[in-house]
Design an enzyme around this catalytic site. Sequence first.
Site, PDB file in Angstrom:
ATOM      1  N   HIS A 296     -11.014  -2.471   4.308  1.00 37.19           N
ATOM      2  CA  HIS A 296     -10.789  -2.002   5.676  1.00 37.19           C
ATOM      3  C   HIS A 296     -11.496  -0.685   5.978  1.00 37.19           C
ATOM      4  O   HIS A 296     -11.373  -0.171   7.080  1.00 37.19           O
ATOM      5  CB  HIS A 296      -9.285  -1.837   5.885  1.00 37.19           C
ATOM      6  N   ASP A 297     -12.158  -0.090   4.985  1.00 39.98           N
ATOM      7  CA  ASP A 297     -12.862   1.179   5.202  1.00 39.98           C
ATOM      8  C   ASP A 297     -14.371   0.995   5.204  1.00 39.98           C
ATOM      9  O   ASP A 297     -15.108   1.983   5.299  1.00 39.98           O
ATOM     10  CB  ASP A 297     -12.520   2.182   4.087  1.00 39.98           C
TER      11      ASP A 297
ATOM     12  N   ASP B 217       0.857  -1.181   0.000  1.00 40.69           N
ATOM     13  CA  ASP B 217       0.000   0.000   0.000  1.00 40.69           C
ATOM     14  C   ASP B 217       0.897   1.237   0.000  1.00 40.69           C
ATOM     15  O   ASP B 217       1.717   1.419   0.901  1.00 40.69           O
ATOM     16  CB  ASP B 217      -0.854  -0.035   1.280  1.00 40.69           C
TER      17      ASP B 217
ATOM     18  N   GLU C 267      -6.680   3.534  -5.859  1.00 41.55           N
ATOM     19  CA  GLU C 267      -7.927   3.813  -5.150  1.00 41.55           C
ATOM     20  C   GLU C 267      -8.426   5.177  -5.611  1.00 41.55           C
ATOM     21  O   GLU C 267      -7.737   6.179  -5.445  1.00 41.55           O
ATOM     22  CB  GLU C 267      -7.696   3.824  -3.639  1.00 41.55           C
TER      23      GLU C 267
ATOM     24  N   ASP D 184      -2.947   4.527  -2.628  1.00 44.52           N
ATOM     25  CA  ASP D 184      -3.990   5.130  -1.803  1.00 44.52           C
ATOM     26  C   ASP D 184      -4.484   6.453  -2.414  1.00 44.52           C
ATOM     27  O   ASP D 184      -3.655   7.259  -2.868  1.00 44.52           O
ATOM     28  CB  ASP D 184      -3.367   5.392  -0.423  1.00 44.52           C
TER      29      ASP D 184
HETATM   30  C1  GLC Z   1      -7.767   5.593   1.947  1.00 47.90           C
HETATM   31  C2  GLC Z   1      -7.550   4.453   2.906  1.00 47.90           C
HETATM   32  C3  GLC Z   1      -8.084   4.849   4.254  1.00 47.90           C
HETATM   33  C4  GLC Z   1      -7.300   6.052   4.715  1.00 47.90           C
HETATM   34  C5  GLC Z   1      -7.339   7.177   3.686  1.00 47.90           C
HETATM   35  C6  GLC Z   1      -6.301   8.212   3.966  1.00 47.90           C
HETATM   36  O1  GLC Z   1      -9.106   5.865   1.733  1.00 47.90           O
HETATM   37  O2  GLC Z   1      -8.130   3.298   2.395  1.00 47.90           O
HETATM   38  O3  GLC Z   1      -8.016   3.816   5.182  1.00 47.90           O
HETATM   39  O4  GLC Z   1      -7.830   6.521   5.927  1.00 47.90           O
HETATM   40  O5  GLC Z   1      -7.079   6.715   2.387  1.00 47.90           O
HETATM   41  O6  GLC Z   1      -5.022   7.705   3.709  1.00 47.90           O
END
Ligand code: GLC
Length: 543
Positions: free
Chosen positions: A317-318, A96, A243, A191
């Site tokens: 995980h979110d 990540d 993402e 990310d």
């Molecule tokens: C992404 C991650 C999340 C994190 C955010 C800031 O959305 O998946 O868990 O809090 O980015 O890095």
Amino acid sequence: MSFDKRQVVYQIYPKSFKDTTGNGIGDLGGIIAKLPYLAELGVDVIWLNPFYPSPQRDNGYDVSDYKAVNPLFGTMADFEKLSQQAKEYGIEIMLDMVLNHCSTDHEWFQKALAGDRFYQDFFILRDEPTDWQSKFGGNAWTPFGDTGKYYLHLFDVTQADLNWRNPHVREELFKVVNFWRSKGVKGFRFDVINLIGKDEVLKDNPNFDGKPEYTDRPINHTYLQMLNKATFGDDEMGITVGEMSFTDIPNCVQYSNPSSHELDMVFNFHHLKVDYDNGQKWTRKPFDFIELKNLFHTWGEGMSQGGGWNALFWNNHDQPRALNRFIDVEHFRNEGATMLAASIHLSRGTPYIYMGEEIGMLDPDYDSMTDYADVESLNAYQDLLAAGKSPAEAFAIIKAKSRDNSRTPMQWDSSPNAGFSDTAPWLKVGKSYPQINVEKEKEGKIFPFYQKLIRLRKAMPIIAEGAYRAAYQDSDRVYAFERLFGDDRLLVINNFFGQNVTLNLSEQYRTGEILLSNYADTVLDEKITLKPYQTLAILAAQN
Ligand code: GLC
């Protein structure tokens, strides 16, 4: 670079996977210990959420050193051992990369704060802030020391956005990716990567219509091309995924079409907002099936026609567990879990499994706010109270929506702490662990179904590569699609409800062959009845 479309990715939240050191926190050694389990499931790649040094304000997404291992999780030697042993099981590692922001504890930010001009230009500093809100609540701008300026943080106040317009920043971040490549890593998850490209002049966001000003800017594509070229672009095999927050199809086609030389695939989140009231996360509403189905169709067809590639997922995980959001788990957990799995594993794109999904894990069913740890949830609770909700109403919303729902320890067996740790875990174990755990579920319905889906994708090019076409578009009960590969046709029908539904079946499928179902006794005929949460995949008869 090319990636293998037969692959399936498994996401591990290291903090909650397996603790081998007895500190209540999962570790790299725990992942090594569970490699045989992952190999048994059949996954090809494991995506690890950040395990780098970090104050853990946002569980590792606040990185203070990009090129090291947080002692909480182990050592660099542990990482090397994991990487090497994983390869022996035919499993690649995906790391990540949090390149939009770093922790305010990072030396870049600390030097900047101390007055170093070179490092001040690593961040986004302004005399006049915009009206942007942080995604974790509150203002996205905070005073930068006593300089009179403000620094941008789209997330927590300790996560300062990096200034990608500065070539030195890009160079440093590319070095990070290359550092891990030099350790043999071939997979990367980037990310919130569609937020890195900020415009030169930042504009207010007064008519907020869902897509904030700083999202999918044209320069974002340029930066991804630079990243590609400077790092993984020439790797023979590998896998990269971005993402994408609040994105759209044209941008995602461009991010993931091989001809743009950006990324292999993209995550988008539209399908996981169909239970948001008015687009707002901290609300409760039953999911809107029609909206869900239409989104899958528009994205499935749009990406297929544009030559883009989706990362397919229900959980991460979110997100709260999809089973709790979309399925009547009290009556149909097995059927619902297998149907959800088939609805993405047989679709076009790369399927991602989030740890515990393969055993049908549920939200933890916590009793009190003190059980929660996530910064976003804690802030949201205060915001809900401030907006006039009673503590009970606010708690009910957090319980349904908190990111901690998916971050609870992996349920390995029915021993204390679910076999995750010898000691009290950093986040309380879910209440369901005595019934729902790996030991029991291996003999159950869900785990073997996932194994089968993974095997099918490897064996059948129509699943791995076929085009996507919507089917039964008028139905308000089933989400169905066809896959097309040469002359082959595969029809996948998913009943998203706890009642039977009857459909007409066309000649080519009536005379076809059932490839997969989560019920045993379906007979193909002019009319077929799908049972509650049934999934049915039919290969068309050859002419
Ligand atoms: C992404 C991650 C999340 C994190 C955010 C800031 O959305 O998946 O868990 O809090 O980015 O890095």
